[in-house]
Design a protein around this motif. Structure first.
Motif, short mmCIF file in Angstrom:
data_model
loop_
_atom_site.label_atom_id
_atom_site.label_comp_id
_atom_site.label_asym_id
_atom_site.label_seq_id
_atom_site.Cartn_x
_atom_site.Cartn_y
_atom_site.Cartn_z
N GLN A 283 0.82 -1.20 0.00
CA GLN A 283 0.00 0.00 0.00
C GLN A 283 0.86 1.26 0.00
N HIS A 284 1.96 1.23 0.75
CA HIS A 284 2.86 2.39 0.77
C HIS A 284 3.46 2.62 -0.61
N ALA A 285 3.87 1.54 -1.29
CA ALA A 285 4.44 1.69 -2.63
C ALA A 285 3.40 2.24 -3.61
N GLU A 286 2.17 1.74 -3.52
CA GLU A 286 1.12 2.24 -4.40
C GLU A 286 0.80 3.70 -4.11
N HIS A 287 0.75 4.06 -2.82
CA HIS A 287 0.49 5.45 -2.46
C HIS A 287 1.60 6.36 -2.97
N THR A 288 2.84 5.89 -2.85
CA THR A 288 3.98 6.68 -3.33
C THR A 288 3.91 6.88 -4.84
N GLN A 289 3.58 5.83 -5.57
CA GLN A 289 3.47 5.95 -7.01
C GLN A 289 2.34 6.88 -7.41
N ARG A 290 1.20 6.78 -6.71
CA ARG A 290 0.10 7.70 -7.02
C ARG A 290 0.49 9.15 -6.73
N LEU A 291 1.20 9.35 -5.63
CA LEU A 291 1.62 10.71 -5.27
C LEU A 291 2.61 11.25 -6.29
N LEU A 292 3.57 10.43 -6.71
CA LEU A 292 4.52 10.88 -7.73
C LEU A 292 3.83 11.14 -9.06
N ALA A 293 2.82 10.33 -9.37
CA ALA A 293 2.07 10.57 -10.60
C ALA A 293 1.34 11.91 -10.53
N ARG A 294 0.77 12.23 -9.35
CA ARG A 294 0.10 13.52 -9.19
C ARG A 294 1.11 14.67 -9.27
N VAL A 295 2.30 14.45 -8.71
CA VAL A 295 3.35 15.46 -8.83
C VAL A 295 3.71 15.69 -10.29
N GLY A 296 3.87 14.59 -11.04
CA GLY A 296 4.17 14.72 -12.46
C GLY A 296 3.07 15.43 -13.22
N THR A 297 1.81 15.14 -12.86
CA THR A 297 0.68 15.81 -13.52
C THR A 297 0.70 17.30 -13.25
#
Length: 669
Positions: A283-297
């Protein structure tokens, strides 16, 4: 409070003393002491250790234990808690066990489960052997050690998970789900470990608890796994001591049955905690990836870092950090704060100074007992762009996954800043080019105007001479080339006007049929020279509020393209009106173009074919589309390679001022 808990749980553990053995098969106070020390600050350890020692002394005094044995036991239990807490802190840094990583479970098993009971088991068995005389040291040590192991593995995770703060984004229904799960598990475990079950069937029934344990670990995390394990452990121990359940074999002594159920409970506890930790890591890895994706967006939405970087700060604080700041290094090597959130002025200045002096790309430091600052230099191709600071809650250095997250965040920010710089440089280069084209076009326009006037005078003079036929023809060719050159200069000027937003329209009431007929008459000579037969289809009289000269310019561009790429082939010009729109369609039967070129040809200096074969600057269609869009219309094209192209210029036909309704429009020719 700690001393009271030790006394109460020690009294409860006394219920699990089965003669002829003198020690309990489940020692609960050890897990409580270990959990308290692991969670507490180091400067409070002496007080807790003294409270633990005195509580054990008082407990054993009340139970009638000899004073010498009493002191040795108390010392061993206190030393076990100290050893376990010290090893856990040493391997975990300054953080406490949260069991959201598989590493946390491994540290608990090794430090709290296997190593911390060594002092208490050794001192306790030695004291018993010394006081009883005939008691086997090895057997006594083994029983004592296993009791402490079970107590630590059952009680410590439960206390640590329940004393930790629940995740900020945990669902509000989580406590209800945990209560329902544990209630169902209690009923089911009572059925499994209770009386009345067939002997052969009972042996496999303990594994029926695993679906509930798996559900608690997957859905409710480490807290749910520890709580569910305690429910199973309590009922299993209770029924086993009562002589019922799959572990209550009548042929074996009670302490053997208890160690059997202890082994089962240790496996249950570790399996549930490990599974919960793995789920938390996922879950932490998925949350991190979602957060980085939002940062990229966010970074991709705009190239203006003054807009995107503050949004990044609000995205990170307080989601994953308590503070964030980012500085940019200017051309004068001075650092300018670009975005910050959650930091005081004093913190900003101190962290900025540390970043400027930092020689390594990544560094972490503990600023307060409960916060760690992660300092990263923003680098792109070994060039320093600035620095980034992320202040995260915790008392230990960041682990590998946290380091990877911050490095990825810094890399994305550095890449966005570099893209913004390159975009700014490209815009400046385009601006310089446009300024050059505008200046060059203006400078060329003056001598061209003078040259055209002189040519017109020469043509008039030679026209009077009857013997100047050949010079007159040559001058006509020169005049045409000068006119063509003037048109190219005007197109360059138009490009400059479009880029600077200075393309103005002189609107008037225009009859589209009259304009097209007049323009085609003026191009008759060029059409003849290109051997192109032009057919005009005017379906209706259409009038609009347009710029006459600009429409003629756009029509000239479309017809010139048709003649250039469709030499010797017919051209169709069609005018239609549908509702409030007017359409001018120019169709040729020339070389056509590929699908990938259909949109590209409307760009500045873009072409569908080689300039060596057909010439031109590649500005005509760009200017024609800009003219159409300035009128509120559009210019579109359809084409098939080898079968010509069809350009459609669409314009709004009814946007006339009210005053024109009283003025009759010119009749078509």
């Amino acid at each position: 409070m700690l001393a009271l808990c030790v006394i109460l749980l020690g009294a409860a553990s006394s219920l699990f003393v089965f003669p002829p053995e003198s020690n309990s098969v489940l020692w609960l106070p050890g897990g409580v002491s270990l959990a308290v020390l692991v969670r507490a600050r180091r400067h409070r350890w002496p007080a807790y250790l003294v409270a633990t020692f005195l509580a054990h002394v008082l407990l054993e005094t009340l139970r009638g234990t000899p004073p010498g044995v009493n002191l040795v036991w108390a010392l061993g239990n206190t030393a076990s808690a100290l050893v376990g807490a010290h090893l856990i802190r040493r391997w975990q840094g300054e953080s406490t066990l949260s069991f959201n990583r598989a590493r946390d479970v491994a540290v608990l098993v090794l430090a709290g489960g296997l190593l911390s009971p060594l002092p208490s088991a050794t001192l306790g068995a030695a004291a018993m052997s010394w006081s009883a005389g005939a008691t086997s040291f090895g057997r006594e040590w083994l029983y004592w050690y296993l009791a402490d192991v079970l107590g630590a593995l059952l009680v410590t995770p439960l206390l640590l998970t329940w004393s930790a703060e629940e995740g900020r984004f945990s669902p509000p229904h989580r406590p209800v789900e945990l209560a329902v799960t544990c209630g169902l598990l209690a009923v089911f475990a009572h059925f499994i470990f209770g009386p009345g079950m067939p002997g052969l069937l009972r042996l496999s029934l303990p594994y029926a608890c695993f679906p509930f344990l798996l559900w608690a670990a997957l859905r409710l995390g480490p807290r749910g796994a520890a709580t569910a394990s305690l429910v199973v452990g309590t009922l299993a121990m209770w029924h086993t001591t009562a002589g019922t359940g799959p572990f209550a074999s009548p042929t074996e002594p009670i302490h053997v049955r208890m160690f059997s159920v202890q082994s089962f409970l240790v496996v249950v506890e570790l399996s549930a905690l490990t599974l919960a930790a793995l789920v938390c890591e996922r879950q932490h890895a998925e949350h991190t990836q979602r957060l980085l994706a939002r940062v990229g967006t966010v970074l991709a939405e705009s190239l203006d870092y003054r807009v995107t970087l503050p949004r990044i700060a609000r995205l990170l604080v307080p989601c994953v950090a308590s503070g964030f700041a980012l500085w940019l290094e200017g051309e004068d090597k001075q650092w300018e704060l670009a975005a910050q959130s959650g930091l005081s002025r004093e913190q900003e200045e101190r962290l900025a100074g540390q970043l400027r002096q930092q020689s390594v790309p990544f560094r972490s430091q503990r600023d307060t007992p409960s916060h760690v600052s992660i300092l990263v230099r923003l680098l792109h191709r070994e060039r320093v762009l600035g620095g980034l600071v992320l202040v995260v809650p915790g008392r230990r250095p960041p682990d590998a996954r946290e380091v990877a997250f911050v490095e990825d965040l810094a890399h994305r920010c550095a890449l966005a800043l570099e893209n913004a710089r390159l975009f700014q440089e490209a815009n400046e280069a385009v601006h310089v080019r446009d300024e050059f084209l505008a200046v060059a076009a203006h400078e060329l326009r003056t001598p061209l105007t003078s040259l055209k006037l002189h040519l017109q005078n020469l043509l008039k003079l030679l026209a009077r001479l009857t013997q100047a036929t050949e010079p007159l023809a040559r001058l006509h060719l020169v005049a045409k080339q000068v006119t063509r050159l003037s048109e190219l200069v005007e197109r360059l000027l138009d490009v400059g006007r479009i880029n600077t937003g200075r393309l103005r329209l002189e609107r008037e009431a225009v009859d589209l049929s009259e304009l097209l007929l007049r323009k085609t008459e003026g191009l008759a000579e060029e059409l003849s020279r290109a051997r192109c037969e032009l057919s005009v289809h005017l379906h209706s009289r259409i009038t609009g509020w347009w710029d006459r000269n600009r429409l003629e310019q756009a029509l000239s561009i479309l017809l010139a393209n048709a003649m250039k790429f469709g030499t010797g082939r017919p051209i169709e010009l069609e005018v239609t009106g549908t509702g409030e729109r007017a359409r001018i369609t120019v169709t040729d039967h020339g070389i056509g173009m590929s699908p990938e070129a259909l949109e590209r040809i409307f760009g500045r200096f873009e072409r569908a074919v080689s300039s060596r074969e057909y010439g031109g600057l590649g500005l005509g269609l760009f200017i024609a589309r800009e003219i159409a869009e300035a009128h509120g219309g559009c210019l579109q094209v359809t084409s098939t390679p080898g079968d010509g192209a069809s350009f459609t210029l669409e314009l709004p036909a009814s946007h006339l001022p009210e005053m024109l309704h009283e003025t009759p429009l010119p009749a078509p020719h």
